[in-house]
Scaffold this motif. Sequence first.
Motif, PDB file in Angstrom:
ATOM      1  N   GLN A 193       8.831  -2.317   3.398  1.00 21.60           N
ATOM      2  CA  GLN A 193       7.888  -2.790   2.381  1.00 21.60           C
ATOM      3  C   GLN A 193       8.383  -2.543   0.956  1.00 21.60           C
ATOM      4  O   GLN A 193       7.973  -3.245   0.031  1.00 21.60           O
ATOM      5  CB  GLN A 193       6.526  -2.106   2.563  1.00 21.60           C
ATOM      6  N   ILE A 194       9.248  -1.552   0.778  1.00 22.67           N
ATOM      7  CA  ILE A 194       9.687  -1.183  -0.578  1.00 22.67           C
ATOM      8  C   ILE A 194      11.160  -1.494  -0.821  1.00 22.67           C
ATOM      9  O   ILE A 194      11.750  -0.999  -1.769  1.00 22.67           O
ATOM     10  CB  ILE A 194       9.400   0.307  -0.866  1.00 22.67           C
ATOM     11  N   GLN A 195      11.739  -2.341   0.006  1.00 23.67           N
ATOM     12  CA  GLN A 195      13.169  -2.613  -0.079  1.00 23.67           C
ATOM     13  C   GLN A 195      13.613  -3.187  -1.420  1.00 23.67           C
ATOM     14  O   GLN A 195      14.769  -3.032  -1.807  1.00 23.67           O
ATOM     15  CB  GLN A 195      13.607  -3.525   1.055  1.00 23.67           C
ATOM     16  N   ASP A 196      12.726  -3.819  -2.152  1.00 29.00           N
ATOM     17  CA  ASP A 196      13.084  -4.386  -3.457  1.00 29.00           C
ATOM     18  C   ASP A 196      12.857  -3.413  -4.611  1.00 29.00           C
ATOM     19  O   ASP A 196      13.119  -3.750  -5.763  1.00 29.00           O
ATOM     20  CB  ASP A 196      12.295  -5.677  -3.709  1.00 29.00           C
ATOM     21  N   SER A 197      12.393  -2.216  -4.306  1.00 28.69           N
ATOM     22  CA  SER A 197      12.158  -1.201  -5.338  1.00 28.69           C
ATOM     23  C   SER A 197      13.471  -0.522  -5.716  1.00 28.69           C
ATOM     24  O   SER A 197      14.416  -0.506  -4.928  1.00 28.69           O
ATOM     25  CB  SER A 197      11.171  -0.150  -4.821  1.00 28.69           C
ATOM     26  N   PRO A 198      13.528   0.075  -6.890  1.00 30.55           N
ATOM     27  CA  PRO A 198      14.735   0.811  -7.290  1.00 30.55           C
ATOM     28  C   PRO A 198      15.031   1.960  -6.319  1.00 30.55           C
ATOM     29  O   PRO A 198      14.121   2.554  -5.734  1.00 30.55           O
ATOM     30  CB  PRO A 198      14.382   1.353  -8.680  1.00 30.55           C
ATOM     31  N   ALA A 199      16.303   2.281  -6.176  1.00 35.05           N
ATOM     32  CA  ALA A 199      16.749   3.307  -5.234  1.00 35.05           C
ATOM     33  C   ALA A 199      16.071   4.654  -5.492  1.00 35.05           C
ATOM     34  O   ALA A 199      15.705   5.356  -4.548  1.00 35.05           O
ATOM     35  CB  ALA A 199      18.268   3.452  -5.291  1.00 35.05           C
ATOM     36  N   LYS A 200      15.909   5.030  -6.750  1.00 33.69           N
ATOM     37  CA  LYS A 200      15.288   6.314  -7.074  1.00 33.69           C
ATOM     38  C   LYS A 200      13.862   6.378  -6.538  1.00 33.69           C
ATOM     39  O   LYS A 200      13.443   7.399  -5.974  1.00 33.69           O
ATOM     40  CB  LYS A 200      15.308   6.551  -8.586  1.00 33.69           C
ATOM     41  N   ILE A 201      13.111   5.313  -6.705  1.00 34.00           N
ATOM     42  CA  ILE A 201      11.733   5.270  -6.227  1.00 34.00           C
ATOM     43  C   ILE A 201      11.699   5.295  -4.705  1.00 34.00           C
ATOM     44  O   ILE A 201      10.891   6.008  -4.099  1.00 34.00           O
ATOM     45  CB  ILE A 201      10.995   4.048  -6.799  1.00 34.00           C
ATOM     46  N   ARG A 202      12.575   4.526  -4.054  1.00 36.73           N
ATOM     47  CA  ARG A 202      12.643   4.546  -2.585  1.00 36.73           C
ATOM     48  C   ARG A 202      12.930   5.952  -2.077  1.00 36.73           C
ATOM     49  O   ARG A 202      12.323   6.410  -1.107  1.00 36.73           O
ATOM     50  CB  ARG A 202      13.701   3.565  -2.071  1.00 36.73           C
ATOM     51  N   ASN A 203      13.845   6.640  -2.730  1.00 38.53           N
ATOM     52  CA  ASN A 203      14.198   7.997  -2.335  1.00 38.53           C
ATOM     53  C   ASN A 203      13.005   8.945  -2.506  1.00 38.53           C
ATOM     54  O   ASN A 203      12.715   9.760  -1.628  1.00 38.53           O
ATOM     55  CB  ASN A 203      15.400   8.485  -3.135  1.00 38.53           C
ATOM     56  N   GLN A 204      12.324   8.857  -3.631  1.00 40.09           N
ATOM     57  CA  GLN A 204      11.173   9.726  -3.884  1.00 40.09           C
ATOM     58  C   GLN A 204      10.058   9.477  -2.871  1.00 40.09           C
ATOM     59  O   GLN A 204       9.438  10.423  -2.373  1.00 40.09           O
ATOM     60  CB  GLN A 204      10.667   9.528  -5.307  1.00 40.09           C
ATOM     61  N   ILE A 205       9.806   8.225  -2.576  1.00 45.61           N
ATOM     62  CA  ILE A 205       8.784   7.890  -1.579  1.00 45.61           C
ATOM     63  C   ILE A 205       9.198   8.415  -0.211  1.00 45.61           C
ATOM     64  O   ILE A 205       8.384   8.973   0.529  1.00 45.61           O
ATOM     65  CB  ILE A 205       8.520   6.376  -1.549  1.00 45.61           C
ATOM     66  N   GLY A 206      10.467   8.265   0.131  1.00 48.63           N
ATOM     67  CA  GLY A 206      10.959   8.754   1.416  1.00 48.63           C
ATOM     68  C   GLY A 206      10.800  10.251   1.572  1.00 48.63           C
ATOM     69  O   GLY A 206      10.383  10.748   2.625  1.00 48.63           O
ATOM     70  N   ILE A 207      11.102  11.000   0.524  1.00 44.75           N
ATOM     71  CA  ILE A 207      10.963  12.460   0.559  1.00 44.75           C
ATOM     72  C   ILE A 207       9.489  12.847   0.712  1.00 44.75           C
ATOM     73  O   ILE A 207       9.142  13.699   1.542  1.00 44.75           O
ATOM     74  CB  ILE A 207      11.570  13.095  -0.706  1.00 44.75           C
ATOM     75  N   ALA A 208       8.621  12.227  -0.070  1.00 49.45           N
ATOM     76  CA  ALA A 208       7.191  12.536   0.015  1.00 49.45           C
ATOM     77  C   ALA A 208       6.632  12.169   1.388  1.00 49.45           C
ATOM     78  O   ALA A 208       5.885  12.945   2.000  1.00 49.45           O
ATOM     79  CB  ALA A 208       6.429  11.795  -1.083  1.00 49.45           C
ATOM     80  N   PHE A 209       7.028  11.009   1.887  1.00 52.81           N
ATOM     81  CA  PHE A 209       6.533  10.575   3.196  1.00 52.81           C
ATOM     82  C   PHE A 209       6.999  11.516   4.299  1.00 52.81           C
ATOM     83  O   PHE A 209       6.229  11.879   5.189  1.00 52.81           O
ATOM     84  CB  PHE A 209       6.974   9.143   3.501  1.00 52.81           C
ATOM     85  N   ASP A 210       8.254  11.921   4.242  1.00 52.69           N
ATOM     86  CA  ASP A 210       8.797  12.849   5.238  1.00 52.69           C
ATOM     87  C   ASP A 210       7.972  14.131   5.285  1.00 52.69           C
ATOM     88  O   ASP A 210       7.619  14.625   6.363  1.00 52.69           O
ATOM     89  CB  ASP A 210      10.255  13.154   4.914  1.00 52.69           C
ATOM     90  N   GLU A 211       7.663  14.676   4.135  1.00 55.03           N
ATOM     91  CA  GLU A 211       6.888  15.921   4.061  1.00 55.03           C
ATOM     92  C   GLU A 211       5.477  15.731   4.604  1.00 55.03           C
ATOM     93  O   GLU A 211       4.988  16.546   5.402  1.00 55.03           O
ATOM     94  CB  GLU A 211       6.841  16.415   2.610  1.00 55.03           C
ATOM     95  N   ILE A 212       4.832  14.668   4.189  1.00 56.02           N
ATOM     96  CA  ILE A 212       3.452  14.415   4.619  1.00 56.02           C
ATOM     97  C   ILE A 212       3.393  14.156   6.121  1.00 56.02           C
ATOM     98  O   ILE A 212       2.589  14.757   6.849  1.00 56.02           O
ATOM     99  CB  ILE A 212       2.851  13.233   3.834  1.00 56.02           C
ATOM    100  N   PHE A 213       4.240  13.260   6.610  1.00 57.72           N
ATOM    101  CA  PHE A 213       4.201  12.886   8.021  1.00 57.72           C
ATOM    102  C   PHE A 213       4.566  14.072   8.914  1.00 57.72           C
ATOM    103  O   PHE A 213       3.915  14.313   9.934  1.00 57.72           O
ATOM    104  CB  PHE A 213       5.130  11.704   8.301  1.00 57.72           C
ATOM    105  N   SER A 214       5.588  14.824   8.533  1.00 59.38           N
ATOM    106  CA  SER A 214       5.989  15.964   9.370  1.00 59.38           C
ATOM    107  C   SER A 214       4.901  17.033   9.415  1.00 59.38           C
ATOM    108  O   SER A 214       4.677  17.650  10.463  1.00 59.38           O
ATOM    109  CB  SER A 214       7.324  16.549   8.907  1.00 59.38           C
ATOM    110  N   ASN A 215       4.190  17.246   8.307  1.00 63.67           N
ATOM    111  CA  ASN A 215       3.084  18.201   8.316  1.00 63.67           C
ATOM    112  C   ASN A 215       1.943  17.729   9.214  1.00 63.67           C
ATOM    113  O   ASN A 215       1.352  18.528   9.948  1.00 63.67           O
ATOM    114  CB  ASN A 215       2.572  18.465   6.903  1.00 63.67           C
ATOM    115  N   ILE A 216       1.641  16.459   9.181  1.00 60.27           N
ATOM    116  CA  ILE A 216       0.610  15.916  10.079  1.00 60.27           C
ATOM    117  C   ILE A 216       1.045  16.083  11.524  1.00 60.27           C
ATOM    118  O   ILE A 216       0.277  16.548  12.374  1.00 60.27           O
ATOM    119  CB  ILE A 216       0.314  14.438   9.753  1.00 60.27           C
ATOM    120  N   ALA A 217       2.282  15.710  11.821  1.00 67.55           N
ATOM    121  CA  ALA A 217       2.780  15.781  13.201  1.00 67.55           C
ATOM    122  C   ALA A 217       2.814  17.219  13.715  1.00 67.55           C
ATOM    123  O   ALA A 217       2.528  17.471  14.890  1.00 67.55           O
ATOM    124  CB  ALA A 217       4.169  15.154  13.283  1.00 67.55           C
ATOM    125  N   ARG A 218       3.154  18.156  12.869  1.00 65.53           N
ATOM    126  CA  ARG A 218       3.290  19.550  13.310  1.00 65.53           C
ATOM    127  C   ARG A 218       1.962  20.308  13.366  1.00 65.53           C
ATOM    128  O   ARG A 218       1.782  21.165  14.220  1.00 65.53           O
ATOM    129  CB  ARG A 218       4.234  20.300  12.370  1.00 65.53           C
TER     130      ARG A 218
END
Length: 65
Positions: A23-48
């Motif tokens: 969904q965010i493939q057209d966004s700048p790399a910095k924003i994609r990276n920041q979203i990826g880091i935030a998502f990883d933290e949120i999703f892993s906390n929910i899963a754990r």
Amino acid sequence: MKELVIDATLENMDTALDFINAQIQDSPAKIRNQIGIAFDEIFSNIARYAYHPDVGGVIVRIAVD
């Protein structure tokens, strides 16, 4: 708005992140990276911790403007 309903397990994190990245493939790399880091933290906390020791669902919603 796009939506993905998935079990909140660490094994599903890549699937969910692929959904986000598509969904965010057209966004700048910095924003994609920041979203990826935030998502990883949120999703892993929910899963754990959210449903432990059971497995529950998670809804991933994203809107790009």
